[in-house]
Scaffold this motif. Sequence first.
Motif, PDB file in Angstrom:
ATOM      1  N   ILE A   1      -7.075   5.501 -11.021  1.00  0.00           N
ATOM      2  CA  ILE A   1      -5.997   5.580  -9.609  1.00  0.00           C
ATOM      3  C   ILE A   1      -4.708   4.392 -10.681  1.00  0.00           C
ATOM      4  CG2 ILE A   1      -7.697   3.479  -8.501  1.00  0.00           C
ATOM      5  CD1 ILE A   1      -6.496   4.903  -6.129  1.00  0.00           C
ATOM      6  N   PRO A   2      -3.528   4.677  -9.887  1.00  0.00           N
ATOM      7  CA  PRO A   2      -2.884   3.551 -10.238  1.00  0.00           C
ATOM      8  C   PRO A   2      -2.890   3.172  -9.524  1.00  0.00           C
ATOM      9  CG  PRO A   2      -1.921   5.613  -9.659  1.00  0.00           C
ATOM     10  CD  PRO A   2      -3.296   6.078  -9.858  1.00  0.00           C
ATOM     11  N   LEU A   3      -2.842   1.785 -10.417  1.00  0.00           N
ATOM     12  CA  LEU A   3      -2.517   0.250  -8.915  1.00  0.00           C
ATOM     13  C   LEU A   3      -2.075  -0.678  -8.940  1.00  0.00           C
ATOM     14  CD1 LEU A   3      -6.104   0.384  -7.676  1.00  0.00           C
ATOM     15  CD2 LEU A   3      -4.593   0.548  -6.393  1.00  0.00           C
ATOM     16  N   ALA A   4      -0.094  -0.787  -8.749  1.00  0.00           N
ATOM     17  CA  ALA A   4       0.308  -1.644  -8.809  1.00  0.00           C
ATOM     18  C   ALA A   4       0.059  -3.523  -8.330  1.00  0.00           C
ATOM     19  CB  ALA A   4       2.161  -1.131  -9.174  1.00  0.00           C
TER      20      ALA A   4
ATOM     21  N   TYR B   1       0.793  -0.876   0.304  1.00  0.00           N
ATOM     22  CA  TYR B   1       0.213  -0.139   0.293  1.00  0.00           C
ATOM     23  C   TYR B   1       1.220   0.927   0.120  1.00  0.00           C
ATOM     24  CZ  TYR B   1       0.810  -0.479   5.458  1.00  0.00           C
ATOM     25  OH  TYR B   1       1.205  -0.386   5.867  1.00  0.00           O
ATOM     26  N   ARG B   2       2.311   0.936   0.986  1.00  0.00           N
ATOM     27  CA  ARG B   2       3.137   2.448   0.419  1.00  0.00           C
ATOM     28  C   ARG B   2       3.267   2.587  -1.033  1.00  0.00           C
ATOM     29  NH1 ARG B   2       2.857  -2.288   2.251  1.00  0.00           N
ATOM     30  NH2 ARG B   2       5.497  -2.254   2.319  1.00  0.00           N
ATOM     31  N   ALA B   3       2.979   1.375  -1.843  1.00  0.00           N
ATOM     32  CA  ALA B   3       3.435   2.085  -3.168  1.00  0.00           C
ATOM     33  C   ALA B   3       2.304   2.764  -4.377  1.00  0.00           C
ATOM     34  CB  ALA B   3       4.142   0.642  -3.940  1.00  0.00           C
ATOM     35  N   ALA B   4       1.111   2.155  -3.823  1.00  0.00           N
ATOM     36  CA  ALA B   4      -0.079   2.337  -4.480  1.00  0.00           C
ATOM     37  C   ALA B   4      -0.133   3.754  -3.682  1.00  0.00           C
ATOM     38  CB  ALA B   4      -1.498   1.277  -3.771  1.00  0.00           C
ATOM     39  N   GLU B   5      -0.232   4.525  -2.455  1.00  0.00           N
ATOM     40  CA  GLU B   5       0.134   5.517  -2.097  1.00  0.00           C
ATOM     41  C   GLU B   5       0.788   6.600  -2.387  1.00  0.00           C
ATOM     42  OE1 GLU B   5      -1.803   7.302   0.182  1.00  0.00           O
ATOM     43  OE2 GLU B   5      -2.125   5.905   1.592  1.00  0.00           O
ATOM     44  N   ALA B   6       2.336   6.458  -3.232  1.00  0.00           N
ATOM     45  CA  ALA B   6       3.098   7.447  -3.286  1.00  0.00           C
ATOM     46  C   ALA B   6       2.745   7.127  -4.927  1.00  0.00           C
ATOM     47  CB  ALA B   6       4.621   6.778  -3.107  1.00  0.00           C
ATOM     48  N   ALA B   7       1.733   6.329  -5.496  1.00  0.00           N
ATOM     49  CA  ALA B   7       1.644   6.685  -7.223  1.00  0.00           C
ATOM     50  C   ALA B   7       0.482   7.181  -7.650  1.00  0.00           C
ATOM     51  CB  ALA B   7       1.814   5.454  -7.415  1.00  0.00           C
TER      52      ALA B   7
END
Length: 437
Positions: A332-335, A296-302
């Motif tokens: 929303i970007p979501l990896a 979720y940190r990656a998702a937040e940053a993106a």
Amino acid sequence: MHNEIIHGFSKLTEEEKRNFIALLCKESSHAEETFESFLMEDETERSHFLDLSENTISSFHTPYGIAPNVMVDGKVYHVPMAIEESSVVAAASHSARFWAERGGFHVKNVSTVKLGHVYFRWFGDPVYIWERWHVLKLFLLERLKKLTTNMVHRGGGILSLEMLDAKDTADKLYKLELKVETINSMGANFINTCLEDMAEALDLFFAVDNDPEGKKCQVAMAILSNYTPQCTVTVEASCKIEHFIPIAERLPVTMFADKMQLAYQIAQNDPSRAVTHNKGIMNGVDAVLMATGNDYRAAEAAAHAFAARDGRYRALSWCTMEEDILTIGITIPLAVGTVGGITNLHPLARLSLEILGNPTARELMGIVASVGLASNFAAIRSLVTTGIQKGHMRLHLSNILNMLNVDSIMREQAESYFVNRKVSFNAVKHFLHEKSS
Ligand code: MEV
């Protein structure tokens, strides 16, 4: 608090670490027992779980709930959410049910391209490096083949490789940009492995050009980008405004729809509102990502970088009205991944994916974005009608009563007493004191 530097903490056994840290907790006489009580009983599960991180002495629990009835493209999901904030699951659930009864959420667009970069400085002739680029590219791609075979079998792999001039960032800087499809894995390890291989290959390729006094080619770093503007999902939901009657809190539906639109417009244009608006989206997004073992940190940053992509920080979601049909939507970007990483190692993450019917990463993107939009819609609905405190206060009261170990009879009395009164810790204590004296 010991004001000393500790040496060799990581070398202590798990129990020694717990003992050591418990000694720092002067006000809690049972710190060690508390740390232990939050550990799994099964030895194997416990050690697998603790091995996910380092210097572990306990595990930190987060409530794990379900938002039932999230309908995405006609399929109904009962979505696991891991979050400690009261009201988020309840709000997402109400909103999901509302939309499920009106056709649900629809995925309009999904893209899954991820990026990674090798930054390097070229101190030689700039013309020379561009002349060599074609051969260098073939060399790099050829080497990458050994790393990408499995990913290619799964339908993914390298999509493109380009060299970009990055002198705007720093003198003589270039970056290699790798575009990758990682199918159902988030792909961080895969991408970083490819990038580090490329960094090594750059050195090899220019070995003859690198004279003994100074290297002409100097790699700065190789790392994936968590900014994923080409790995996004768009989800929408719409209905006739007359369907808002049950949730408009007695406002005429046209006024309700108008206030909703205005709220989204404010968040689109005013960054101070947009941040809070997006936080409400991330309440839902992060909770599903946590529950499914995603980063979720990656998702937040993106998400926040994406929200500011045109130079002004804006809401990730929107609301439009055409004739008498109101549409809400989000991009929303979501990896995300549904295989690999902790999605398979964390027992609850594994179960979460099973609850969702073992979705593909694309499906999970749609589910996560829908829950984000559901959370957002619930928040905006409250804000333009009753305000958010009404719902929050009920849960806040419940938390206070739990903290004070109140029995069920007293709890019932407190709940009815505080229906229309302001809840605070002191007010609840005062009420309980009056009742018991
Ligand atoms: C609280 O966690 C989230 C909200 O502030 C979101 C919003 O204001 O839209 C309610």
